[in-house]
Design an enzyme around this catalytic site. Structure first.
Site, PDB file in Angstrom:
ATOM      1  N   GLU A   1       0.799  -1.237   0.000  1.00  0.00           N
ATOM      2  CA  GLU A   1       0.000   0.000   0.000  1.00  0.00           C
ATOM      3  C   GLU A   1       0.830   1.285   0.000  1.00  0.00           C
ATOM      4  O   GLU A   1       0.643   2.155   0.856  1.00  0.00           O
ATOM      5  CB  GLU A   1      -0.986  -0.022   1.180  1.00  0.00           C
ATOM      6  CG  GLU A   1      -1.912  -1.242   1.110  1.00  0.00           C
ATOM      7  CD  GLU A   1      -2.936  -1.313   2.241  1.00  0.00           C
ATOM      8  OE1 GLU A   1      -2.893  -0.467   3.158  1.00  0.00           O
ATOM      9  OE2 GLU A   1      -3.781  -2.212   2.193  1.00  0.00           O
TER      10      GLU A   1
ATOM     11  N   ASN B   1       2.258  -4.550  -3.464  1.00  0.00           N
ATOM     12  CA  ASN B   1       0.862  -4.952  -3.269  1.00  0.00           C
ATOM     13  C   ASN B   1       0.049  -3.716  -2.901  1.00  0.00           C
ATOM     14  O   ASN B   1       0.509  -2.888  -2.098  1.00  0.00           O
ATOM     15  CB  ASN B   1       0.825  -5.980  -2.127  1.00  0.00           C
ATOM     16  CG  ASN B   1      -0.484  -6.728  -1.997  1.00  0.00           C
ATOM     17  OD1 ASN B   1      -0.978  -7.271  -2.976  1.00  0.00           O
ATOM     18  ND2 ASN B   1      -1.048  -6.769  -0.794  1.00  0.00           N
TER      19      ASN B   1
ATOM     20  N   HIS C   1     -10.233  -5.961  -2.898  1.00  0.00           N
ATOM     21  CA  HIS C   1     -11.305  -5.922  -1.891  1.00  0.00           C
ATOM     22  C   HIS C   1     -12.481  -5.193  -2.534  1.00  0.00           C
ATOM     23  O   HIS C   1     -12.468  -3.972  -2.669  1.00  0.00           O
ATOM     24  CB  HIS C   1     -10.838  -5.163  -0.645  1.00  0.00           C
ATOM     25  CG  HIS C   1      -9.775  -5.874   0.125  1.00  0.00           C
ATOM     26  ND1 HIS C   1     -10.002  -7.069   0.781  1.00  0.00           N
ATOM     27  CD2 HIS C   1      -8.473  -5.579   0.348  1.00  0.00           C
ATOM     28  CE1 HIS C   1      -8.884  -7.467   1.376  1.00  0.00           C
ATOM     29  NE2 HIS C   1      -7.941  -6.589   1.122  1.00  0.00           N
TER      30      HIS C   1
ATOM     31  N   GLU D   1      -5.946 -10.550  -2.225  1.00  0.00           N
ATOM     32  CA  GLU D   1      -6.790 -10.435  -1.023  1.00  0.00           C
ATOM     33  C   GLU D   1      -8.268 -10.374  -1.402  1.00  0.00           C
ATOM     34  O   GLU D   1      -9.043  -9.620  -0.800  1.00  0.00           O
ATOM     35  CB  GLU D   1      -6.395  -9.181  -0.223  1.00  0.00           C
ATOM     36  CG  GLU D   1      -4.922  -9.150   0.157  1.00  0.00           C
ATOM     37  CD  GLU D   1      -4.544  -7.977   1.061  1.00  0.00           C
ATOM     38  OE1 GLU D   1      -5.433  -7.282   1.584  1.00  0.00           O
ATOM     39  OE2 GLU D   1      -3.318  -7.770   1.242  1.00  0.00           O
TER      40      GLU D   1
ATOM     41  N   ASP E   1     -12.028 -10.326  -1.778  1.00  0.00           N
ATOM     42  CA  ASP E   1     -13.314 -10.558  -1.117  1.00  0.00           C
ATOM     43  C   ASP E   1     -14.325  -9.574  -1.692  1.00  0.00           C
ATOM     44  O   ASP E   1     -13.949  -8.598  -2.327  1.00  0.00           O
ATOM     45  CB  ASP E   1     -13.241 -10.506   0.426  1.00  0.00           C
ATOM     46  CG  ASP E   1     -12.674  -9.229   1.005  1.00  0.00           C
ATOM     47  OD1 ASP E   1     -12.488  -8.249   0.261  1.00  0.00           O
ATOM     48  OD2 ASP E   1     -12.407  -9.204   2.231  1.00  0.00           O
TER      49      ASP E   1
HETATM   50  C1  XIL Z   1      -6.360  -6.911   7.749  1.00  0.00           C
HETATM   51  C2  XIL Z   1      -6.583  -8.124   8.625  1.00  0.00           C
HETATM   52  O1  XIL Z   1      -7.375  -9.063   7.915  1.00  0.00           O
HETATM   53  C3  XIL Z   1      -7.261  -7.722   9.910  1.00  0.00           C
HETATM   54  O2  XIL Z   1      -7.367  -8.839  10.787  1.00  0.00           O
HETATM   55  C4  XIL Z   1      -6.470  -6.620  10.588  1.00  0.00           C
HETATM   56  O3  XIL Z   1      -7.154  -6.184  11.728  1.00  0.00           O
HETATM   57  C5  XIL Z   1      -6.263  -5.466   9.638  1.00  0.00           C
HETATM   58  O4  XIL Z   1      -5.645  -5.928   8.465  1.00  0.00           O
HETATM   59  N1  XIL Z   1      -5.094  -4.976   3.226  1.00  0.00           N
HETATM   60  C6  XIL Z   1      -4.052  -5.731   3.677  1.00  0.00           C
HETATM   61  C7  XIL Z   1      -4.249  -6.660   4.801  1.00  0.00           C
HETATM   62  O5  XIL Z   1      -2.976  -5.716   3.062  1.00  0.00           O
HETATM   63  O6  XIL Z   1      -3.084  -6.784   5.571  1.00  0.00           O
HETATM   64  C8  XIL Z   1      -5.392  -6.252   5.675  1.00  0.00           C
HETATM   65  O7  XIL Z   1      -5.599  -7.268   6.628  1.00  0.00           O
HETATM   66  C9  XIL Z   1      -6.624  -6.016   4.837  1.00  0.00           C
HETATM   67  C10 XIL Z   1      -6.388  -4.900   3.871  1.00  0.00           C
END
Ligand code: XIL
Length: 594
Positions: free
Chosen positions: A156, A198, A234, A263, A265
């Protein structure tokens, strides 16, 4: 379990070929998401958080469906280096061990990120941040060297408008160069790991994706060891599907980089309805298709596969249902949508019931409760729980292989059976019956039950602090002067003389007597008990003594280890406690002795 695959390693100099057993190439259980992805030359992974590893229903699915796992939190900076130079790898090791046990690869996540970063990093003088970052990378990537398929080296780096996240302590100290430094340090620490950038909201075309594209191009041009770009993906049903995802992934691939969905979802505003679900299924399907449409898109990882452990409800209040499985591990329609996108067709419905539990035993625990235990049943998709039946009627359920049945009548014979359940709701045949007869109520006081809670913050300090409550569930008043209670514990070395205290009692500490009694011979979980008795009084049918707060210490104030004590329960609120015993005239009327 598939055997670890052999991977060909080409050595540049000498052009020798070595056959080395490397990290196993993937779980790929036939029919799993990972097997479907593997048939297309890709991997299918999931995020896994610590809690899931302790949940057998979770690990069954995690091991069966996925070929790669990403620790959701366990390898983040705050988890591995909470204080400068103090590294703790246990949480990440647990995940790596799980992956190796199931032939899965690990995506390391993440070495350099502004979030979940302990405060000490931002508090460093700017001139020290680079050293701290490079040391962190050397230690962390070094610790797991050879065990990580891919590292998210930098996570990020951008704001949503495509400008650098200048508030990151790393950017603040080093400017954009921190990224190149991080990749070089990661390559040095683990030369075999694939190294990724990422980010989120970079999957569709737009300013942020363009910024990532320009960064990746610059790093490549500078010879920085960048292997791939991860797209978090996401998504949310209310925000539309990212525009031009496949073409966007393709332009990164055309730079000579691997790409991955890291990631995935798809959340929705709650409550769930059919329209939102249809959108969710469509987004999952299109995201997987976008990856499959790009030859160098090497994996799809979901950010946990079950709503039970999804990060969405806490990160986006009011939204949820983002994962492929619901909280009871039932695959949702989105799961089938992903299977279809992977070329797998829909899952045949699971109609096979688990095996019937065997080895059921029932032991009366005094006059009003009994403890049941049995052996785990098996199932093709995994057992998710057990239902307990008493005299033919369902009385409760258990996640594991034991159950305490309470509220029984004294001097009564009962019959129990247990059935196993799977995620699809298939129920096994009943186990063989087990019977037990509860103890007599004793002394005209049937139905005495002891309840317990822990009043102690620490199970390893120098005091034991049980809270007890005596409840009369029988039909007649009980004469308290004839009742004694025993809380069973081990002295754990140190002095063998004890002090016992009443700190508070609803009936008044003056009405309660307490003393520690040594057992002539040690028993499992006890060499002493704390005995509580009452000076006088009567406990009416249906009444409770209310709370009695007790405390025990050794006279040398050495520490106890309470977790293995017979009567110890991890519970901060009162519940029936079959391992704290009660007696009328010395006859056991409640609970089981060690
Ligand atoms: C999230 C985890 O799933 C949570 O449990 C934590 O509280 C916060 O982080 N982007 C990312 C991940 O790169 O590391 C994040 O994971 C979700 C968003």
């Amino acid at each position: 379990m598939p055997l670890p695959r052999l991977r060909l390693v080409a050595l540049a100099a000498g052009a020798a070929l070595l056959l080395t057993p490397l990290a196993p190439a993937g779980a790929a259980e036939p029919g799993s998401l990972d097997a479907l992805a593997a048939a297309q030359g890709r991997r299918f992974g999931t995020a896994v958080d610590d809690a899931g590893l302790a949940d057998p229903a979770y690990t069954t699915v995690a091991a069966r469906e996925f070929g790669r796992v990403t620790p959701a939190n366990a390898m983040k900076w705050d988890a591995v280096e909470p204080r400068q130079g103090a590294f703790s790898f246990a949480r990440g090791d647990a995940l790596v061990d799980f992956a190796r046990a199931h032939g899965q690869q690990v995506r390391g996540h993440t070495l350099v990120w502004h979030s979940q970063l302990p405060g000490w990093v931002a508090a460093l003088p700017a001139a020290q941040v680079r050293g701290a970052m490079e040391n962190h990378i050397a230690q962390v990537a070094g610790h797991w060297k050879g065990k990580i398929h891919t590292w998210d080296v930098v996570n990020e780096p951008f704001n949503d408008d495509g400008t650098f996240r200048t508030t990151s302590p790393f950017y603040a100290a080093m400017g954009e160069d921190y990224i190149a430094y991080a990749f070089r340090a990661a390559r040095a620490a683990d030369p075999d790991a694939k190294l990724y950038l990422n980010d989120y909201n970079t999957e569709g075309s737009g300013a942020k994706a363009d910024a990532m594209y320009r960064l990746a191009s610059r790093l490549k041009a500078q010879g920085v060891p960048l292997d791939g770009v991860g797209f978090q993906v996401h998504l949310a049903t209310q925000y539309g599907f990212p525009y031009g995802m496949q073409a966007n992934l393709q332009r990164f691939a055309d730079l000579g980089l691997d790409v991955a969905i890291t990631e995935l979802d798809v959340r929705m505003p709650l409550p769930v309805d059919a329209a939102k679900t249809a959108v969710q299924n469509d987004y999952y399907r299109r995201a997987v298709e976008a990856c499959l449409g790009v030859t160098r898109c090497e994996s799809v990882t979901v950010w946990d596969f079950t709503d039970k452990y999804s990060w969405v409800p806490s990160a986006f209040p009011g939204q949820g249902s983002a994962a492929l499985y619901d909280e009871q591990y039932r695959p949702k329609a989105a799961y089938d949508a992903v299977r279809q996108a992977l070329g797998g067709g829909t899952t045949p419905p699971d109609t096979r019931a688990p095996s019937a539990p065997v080895g059921l035993t029932a032991t009366a625990a005094g006059a009003t409760s009994a403890t049941l235990a049995w052996q785990a049943a098996t199932d093709d998709t995994g057992v998710t729980g057990y239902d307990v039946y008493r005299d033919g009627a369902r009385v409760g359920s258990a996640a594991a292989t034991s159950y305490t049945d309470t509220g029984l009548s004294p001097s009564t014979a009962y019959r129990w059976t247990v059935r196993a359940r799977d995620a699809a709701g298939n129920v096994s045949a009943a186990s063989a019956e087990a019977t037990a007869t509860t103890a007599p109520g004793g002394g005209g006081a049937p139905g005495l039950v002891v309840q317990h809670r822990v009043n102690d913050q620490s199970a390893t300090d120098n005091q034991i602090k049980p809270g007890l409550r005596l409840v009369n569930r029988g039909g007649a008043a009980a004469d308290l002067s004839r009742v004694t209670l025993r809380y069973w514990f081990t002295g754990d070395g140190g002095s063998s003389s004890f002090s016992a205290w009443c700190d508070y009692a609803a009936v008044g500490c003056g009405a309660v007597r307490e003393k520690v009694v040594a057992l002539p011979a040690g028993r499992p979980g006890a060499d002493h008990y704390l005995e509580v008795s009452f000076a006088s009084g009567s406990l009416a049918a249906g009444a409770s003594t209310g709370e009695i707060q007790l405390r025990v210490n050794k006279t040398d104030w050495s520490a106890f280890t309470e977790a293995d004590d017979h009567s110890y329960r991890v519970a901060s609120s009162y519940a029936d406690a079959p391992k704290v015993t009660a007696y009328v005239d010395g006859v056991l009327v409640h609970g089981i002795e060690p």
